[in-house]
Write a protein that holds these residues in place. Structure first.
Motif, short mmCIF file in Angstrom:
data_model
loop_
_atom_site.label_atom_id
_atom_site.label_comp_id
_atom_site.label_asym_id
_atom_site.label_seq_id
_atom_site.Cartn_x
_atom_site.Cartn_y
_atom_site.Cartn_z
N MET A 33 31.01 28.62 24.07
CA MET A 33 31.81 29.42 23.44
C MET A 33 32.69 28.91 23.33
N GLU A 34 32.48 28.19 21.52
CA GLU A 34 33.92 27.27 21.22
C GLU A 34 35.34 27.58 21.07
N ASP A 35 36.59 27.12 21.59
CA ASP A 35 37.96 28.02 21.56
C ASP A 35 38.42 27.71 20.31
N HIS A 36 39.13 28.44 19.75
CA HIS A 36 39.89 28.21 17.96
C HIS A 36 41.29 28.49 18.86
N LYS A 37 42.00 27.24 17.57
CA LYS A 37 43.32 27.42 17.46
C LYS A 37 43.63 28.71 16.96
N LEU A 38 44.66 29.59 17.51
CA LEU A 38 45.58 31.00 16.49
C LEU A 38 45.92 30.54 15.36
N PRO A 39 45.43 31.48 14.94
CA PRO A 39 46.12 30.91 13.57
C PRO A 39 48.14 30.89 13.40
N ASN A 40 48.36 29.98 12.47
CA ASN A 40 49.38 29.62 12.32
C ASN A 40 50.34 29.37 13.33
N SER A 41 50.18 29.25 14.77
CA SER A 41 50.58 28.60 15.72
C SER A 41 51.61 27.58 15.25
N THR A 42 51.49 27.14 15.04
CA THR A 42 52.08 25.77 14.95
C THR A 42 52.78 25.61 13.76
N LEU A 43 53.01 26.81 12.57
CA LEU A 43 53.86 27.28 11.59
C LEU A 43 55.44 28.16 11.97
N ILE A 44 54.24 29.04 13.71
CA ILE A 44 55.45 29.78 13.75
C ILE A 44 56.43 29.23 14.73
N LEU A 45 56.00 27.61 15.47
CA LEU A 45 57.09 26.93 16.25
C LEU A 45 58.06 26.07 15.23
N VAL A 46 57.07 26.00 13.95
CA VAL A 46 58.07 25.15 13.55
C VAL A 46 59.17 25.56 12.59
N PHE A 47 59.09 27.24 11.88
CA PHE A 47 59.74 28.39 11.33
C PHE A 47 60.64 28.73 12.77
N GLY A 48 60.01 28.78 13.98
CA GLY A 48 61.01 29.04 15.35
C GLY A 48 62.51 27.64 15.09
N ILE A 49 61.67 26.60 15.51
CA ILE A 49 62.96 25.50 14.90
C ILE A 49 63.65 25.58 14.27
N LEU A 50 63.50 25.82 12.95
CA LEU A 50 63.85 25.83 11.33
C LEU A 50 64.73 27.02 11.79
N SER A 51 64.87 28.14 12.06
CA SER A 51 65.25 29.62 12.57
C SER A 51 66.61 28.83 12.87
N ILE A 52 66.75 28.26 14.45
CA ILE A 52 67.47 27.71 14.82
C ILE A 52 68.89 26.35 13.89
N VAL A 53 68.03 25.66 13.42
CA VAL A 53 68.26 24.62 12.96
C VAL A 53 69.31 24.71 11.42
N THR A 54 68.90 26.19 11.39
CA THR A 54 69.47 26.65 9.86
C THR A 54 70.11 27.75 9.67
N CYS A 55 70.72 28.21 10.87
CA CYS A 55 72.02 29.38 11.68
C CYS A 55 72.31 29.01 10.47
N CYS A 56 73.52 27.73 10.87
CA CYS A 56 74.69 27.28 9.66
C CYS A 56 74.80 27.19 8.88
N CYS A 57 73.84 27.21 8.26
CA CYS A 57 74.07 27.70 6.56
C CYS A 57 73.80 29.55 6.23
N TYR A 58 75.00 29.46 6.65
CA TYR A 58 76.14 31.04 6.78
C TYR A 58 74.70 32.16 7.44
N GLY A 59 74.34 32.05 7.76
CA GLY A 59 73.09 32.65 8.62
C GLY A 59 72.19 33.27 7.64
N ILE A 60 71.92 32.95 6.25
CA ILE A 60 70.71 33.47 6.21
C ILE A 60 69.22 32.90 5.87
N LEU A 61 69.72 31.73 6.13
CA LEU A 61 68.10 30.75 6.10
C LEU A 61 68.04 31.44 7.76
#
Length: 109
Positions: free
Chosen positions: A1-29
């Motif tokens: 059977m063919e392996d599929h990528k989990l939906p939004n797996s890359t987006l989750i990783l990018v948003f996780g990184i962005l949450s750390i990078v943008t935490c100094c924007c008054y905490g909101i972003l």
């Protein structure tokens, strides 16, 4: 059977990184990115646990979830510090650099 990528797996990783990078924007972003990444990671984890042999990229989901939690914590700390500074010094004093310097000198003696 063919392996599929989990939906939004890359987006989750990018948003996780962005949450750390943008935490100094008054905490909101950072808080927004972290919460969105955490919700998406929980959905992807539920999908993965139904049929783990059919999906790949679960490592990205786990890493993104950890980064999102770190980003949320940092954002909340920064947001509390910002609210505390505004309530202690006042909004006008924070905006004016000279008044802020005077308040800090009064505080430190």
């Amino acid at each position: 059977m063919e392996d599929h990528k989990l939906p939004n797996s890359t987006l989750i990783l990018v948003f996780g990184i962005l949450s750390i990078v943008t935490c100094c924007c008054y905490g909101i972003l950072g808080l927004i990115f972290g919460i969105v990444a955490l919700v998406l990671a929980n959905k992807a984890t539920a999908i993965y646990l139904e049929n783990p042999e059919n999906y790949t990229d679960y490592g990205n989901v786990k890493t993104g979830k950890i980064l999102a939690i770190i980003g949320i914590v940092l954002s909340v700390i920064y947001l509390i510090m910002t609210i505390g500074a505004i309530s202690f010094f006042g909004f006008e004093n924070i905006q004016d650099q000279e008044l802020m310097r005077e308040k800090m000198e009064e505080l430190l003696g």
